[in-house]
Design a protein around this motif. Sequence first.
Motif, PDB file in Angstrom:
ATOM      1  N   VAL A 101      33.693 -11.193  15.590  1.00 32.09           N
ATOM      2  CA  VAL A 101      34.972 -10.516  15.784  1.00 32.09           C
ATOM      3  C   VAL A 101      34.735  -9.028  15.554  1.00 32.09           C
ATOM      4  O   VAL A 101      34.378  -8.615  14.448  1.00 32.09           O
ATOM      5  N   VAL A 102      34.897  -8.236  16.610  1.00 35.73           N
ATOM      6  CA  VAL A 102      34.677  -6.791  16.532  1.00 35.73           C
ATOM      7  C   VAL A 102      36.035  -6.110  16.595  1.00 35.73           C
ATOM      8  O   VAL A 102      36.723  -6.170  17.616  1.00 35.73           O
ATOM      9  N   ARG A 103      36.415  -5.465  15.506  1.00 37.60           N
ATOM     10  CA  ARG A 103      37.729  -4.826  15.418  1.00 37.60           C
ATOM     11  C   ARG A 103      37.563  -3.315  15.615  1.00 37.60           C
ATOM     12  O   ARG A 103      36.822  -2.663  14.880  1.00 37.60           O
ATOM     13  N   LEU A 104      38.247  -2.763  16.627  1.00 42.74           N
ATOM     14  CA  LEU A 104      38.178  -1.333  16.906  1.00 42.74           C
ATOM     15  C   LEU A 104      39.411  -0.619  16.359  1.00 42.74           C
ATOM     16  O   LEU A 104      40.515  -1.171  16.374  1.00 42.74           O
ATOM     17  N   GLU A 105      39.207   0.603  15.887  1.00 41.76           N
ATOM     18  CA  GLU A 105      40.300   1.420  15.357  1.00 41.76           C
ATOM     19  C   GLU A 105      40.709   2.473  16.381  1.00 41.76           C
ATOM     20  O   GLU A 105      39.874   3.037  17.083  1.00 41.76           O
ATOM     21  N   ARG A 106      41.999   2.745  16.455  1.00 46.15           N
ATOM     22  CA  ARG A 106      42.509   3.712  17.424  1.00 46.15           C
ATOM     23  C   ARG A 106      42.093   5.139  17.066  1.00 46.15           C
ATOM     24  O   ARG A 106      42.021   5.498  15.895  1.00 46.15           O
ATOM     25  N   LEU A 107      41.839   5.922  18.125  1.00 47.73           N
ATOM     26  CA  LEU A 107      41.614   7.347  17.923  1.00 47.73           C
ATOM     27  C   LEU A 107      42.936   8.008  17.577  1.00 47.73           C
ATOM     28  O   LEU A 107      43.966   7.694  18.171  1.00 47.73           O
ATOM     29  N   THR A 108      42.917   8.924  16.632  1.00 46.05           N
ATOM     30  CA  THR A 108      44.137   9.644  16.316  1.00 46.05           C
ATOM     31  C   THR A 108      43.817  11.109  16.092  1.00 46.05           C
ATOM     32  O   THR A 108      42.937  11.447  15.325  1.00 46.05           O
ATOM     33  N   MET A 109      44.522  11.969  16.812  1.00 45.38           N
ATOM     34  CA  MET A 109      44.343  13.414  16.676  1.00 45.38           C
ATOM     35  C   MET A 109      45.699  14.092  16.732  1.00 45.38           C
ATOM     36  O   MET A 109      46.588  13.648  17.453  1.00 45.38           O
ATOM     37  N   ARG A 110      45.848  15.177  15.978  1.00 44.67           N
ATOM     38  CA  ARG A 110      47.043  16.012  16.081  1.00 44.67           C
ATOM     39  C   ARG A 110      46.812  17.013  17.215  1.00 44.67           C
ATOM     40  O   ARG A 110      46.461  18.170  16.984  1.00 44.67           O
ATOM     41  N   LEU A 111      47.011  16.532  18.432  1.00 48.48           N
ATOM     42  CA  LEU A 111      46.659  17.347  19.590  1.00 48.48           C
ATOM     43  C   LEU A 111      47.459  18.637  19.660  1.00 48.48           C
ATOM     44  O   LEU A 111      46.965  19.657  20.130  1.00 48.48           O
ATOM     45  N   GLY A 112      48.700  18.595  19.204  1.00 48.84           N
ATOM     46  CA  GLY A 112      49.524  19.797  19.242  1.00 48.84           C
ATOM     47  C   GLY A 112      49.040  20.885  18.311  1.00 48.84           C
ATOM     48  O   GLY A 112      49.426  22.047  18.445  1.00 48.84           O
ATOM     49  N   GLU A 113      48.183  20.523  17.348  1.00 50.96           N
ATOM     50  CA  GLU A 113      47.684  21.503  16.388  1.00 50.96           C
ATOM     51  C   GLU A 113      46.269  21.967  16.702  1.00 50.96           C
ATOM     52  O   GLU A 113      45.719  22.814  16.008  1.00 50.96           O
ATOM     53  N   VAL A 114      45.656  21.390  17.751  1.00 54.37           N
ATOM     54  CA  VAL A 114      44.296  21.772  18.105  1.00 54.37           C
ATOM     55  C   VAL A 114      44.313  23.122  18.803  1.00 54.37           C
ATOM     56  O   VAL A 114      45.118  23.369  19.703  1.00 54.37           O
ATOM     57  N   ARG A 115      43.432  23.994  18.396  1.00 56.37           N
ATOM     58  CA  ARG A 115      43.374  25.338  18.966  1.00 56.37           C
ATOM     59  C   ARG A 115      42.837  25.292  20.393  1.00 56.37           C
ATOM     60  O   ARG A 115      41.830  24.646  20.674  1.00 56.37           O
ATOM     61  N   VAL A 116      43.533  25.981  21.295  1.00 53.83           N
ATOM     62  CA  VAL A 116      43.101  26.073  22.685  1.00 53.83           C
ATOM     63  C   VAL A 116      42.165  27.260  22.819  1.00 53.83           C
ATOM     64  O   VAL A 116      42.511  28.387  22.453  1.00 53.83           O
ATOM     65  N   ARG A 117      40.974  27.005  23.344  1.00 57.20           N
ATOM     66  CA  ARG A 117      39.970  28.054  23.467  1.00 57.20           C
ATOM     67  C   ARG A 117      39.538  28.174  24.925  1.00 57.20           C
ATOM     68  O   ARG A 117      38.773  27.363  25.427  1.00 57.20           O
ATOM     69  N   GLY A 118      40.047  29.186  25.599  1.00 59.52           N
ATOM     70  CA  GLY A 118      39.666  29.406  26.982  1.00 59.52           C
ATOM     71  C   GLY A 118      38.272  30.006  27.078  1.00 59.52           C
ATOM     72  O   GLY A 118      37.751  30.580  26.120  1.00 59.52           O
ATOM     73  N   GLN A 119      37.660  29.880  28.245  1.00 58.53           N
ATOM     74  CA  GLN A 119      36.317  30.402  28.464  1.00 58.53           C
ATOM     75  C   GLN A 119      36.306  31.279  29.706  1.00 58.53           C
ATOM     76  O   GLN A 119      36.774  30.878  30.762  1.00 58.53           O
ATOM     77  N   LYS A 120      35.792  32.505  29.558  1.00 59.00           N
ATOM     78  CA  LYS A 120      35.648  33.383  30.711  1.00 59.00           C
ATOM     79  C   LYS A 120      34.294  33.192  31.378  1.00 59.00           C
ATOM     80  O   LYS A 120      34.165  33.320  32.585  1.00 59.00           O
ATOM     81  N   GLU A 121      33.284  32.901  30.579  1.00 61.21           N
ATOM     82  CA  GLU A 121      31.948  32.683  31.111  1.00 61.21           C
ATOM     83  C   GLU A 121      31.310  31.493  30.413  1.00 61.21           C
ATOM     84  O   GLU A 121      31.646  31.175  29.270  1.00 61.21           O
TER      85      GLU A 121
END
Length: 348
Positions: A101-121
């Motif tokens: 029996v292999v029990r998997l746990e759900r991924l959980t992230m506070r996506l609204g609090e993750v910093r958005v980092r754009g890339q120019k190059e």
Amino acid sequence: MRRVVLLAAVLLLAPSRVRAQSEGAGARVRGIVVTPEGRGLANSIVSLEPGGRELFADDSGGFFIGGLAAASYHLRVRHLGFAPRDTTIVVETAGPAAPLVVRLERLTMRLGEVRVRGQKECRDPGPPDPDTDPTLAVIFEQLRENADRWVLLARQYPFTWQMERQFRFGDGDRAQMTRPDTVVIRGDLAWGYAPGKVISEVVDRGQRTRQLNIPGLRDLADTVFLAAHCFSYGGLETVDDSEFVRLDFRAASRIRGPDIDGSAYLDPVTYQLRRATVRVTKPDEVGRNITELRVTTWYREIAPSIVILAGTRAVTTFDTRQGSADRTETQKTVGVKFYGRVPPGVVR
């Protein structure tokens, strides 16, 4: 604010001893993949090393691997939206035992609090480093999991899909439309991405023309493509009244020829790929008077947690004496045919 919990990407367990019944060609292992609540996880991917064995679990999360020698094996189980699980099992041939029996746990992230980092190059291409940006690395692995599922689907359940395509030249009342035609594509077909070489010469409708090779799901699992692009988190974005997790990718600055920049849009709960947008870099090198070439791709679920291509829309913009003009190619999947077994829970 959407709240998703971030767990360790890999859970390493102590070795388990499995009494696998010996039958003819070797021993076998049975098991079931379940959620924290004990519900079976259909189409989980189960892999066993050594031996390179990999397969989808059935519609109840069950799996069976036969033809094994008595030895120690590394068992890895993964599913979209869940943290993968790794363990070592010791297979014995002393008689049957209860299923794993292999029990998997759900991924959980506070996506609204993750910093958005754009890339120019993109000066340092390659997959995200989990040590420096663990959240981005987890999102990236979910995108890659979508790609791995496509590859395994084509291998375990060979299929072709039929696409209807049509061309439109110009806009408004003076636009010209071609008659729709259809093409049949093999699920295991791969065009072989090479940096700076996404345009190829082909003969279409009796005429020699240039063709844009749109990176598909398979390419997102291709080490060459991954090594030639940088990845960044684009935030939560609403498109057509639906919210998505956006993951951006940009071609390495060192690539001299036309290549691909774009974004992948994942469901924030299931992490299934729903759409992607790409644009060709250096469009002026693709063809005469071309100023922009952009493609939108949509995906749909064909079986639980497995997506396939639903349709594409490619727009090429030209600079003419009368101003800019577009040529639009639309494609939509109108049929999928499996040769042999059909995946559990398939939706035609």
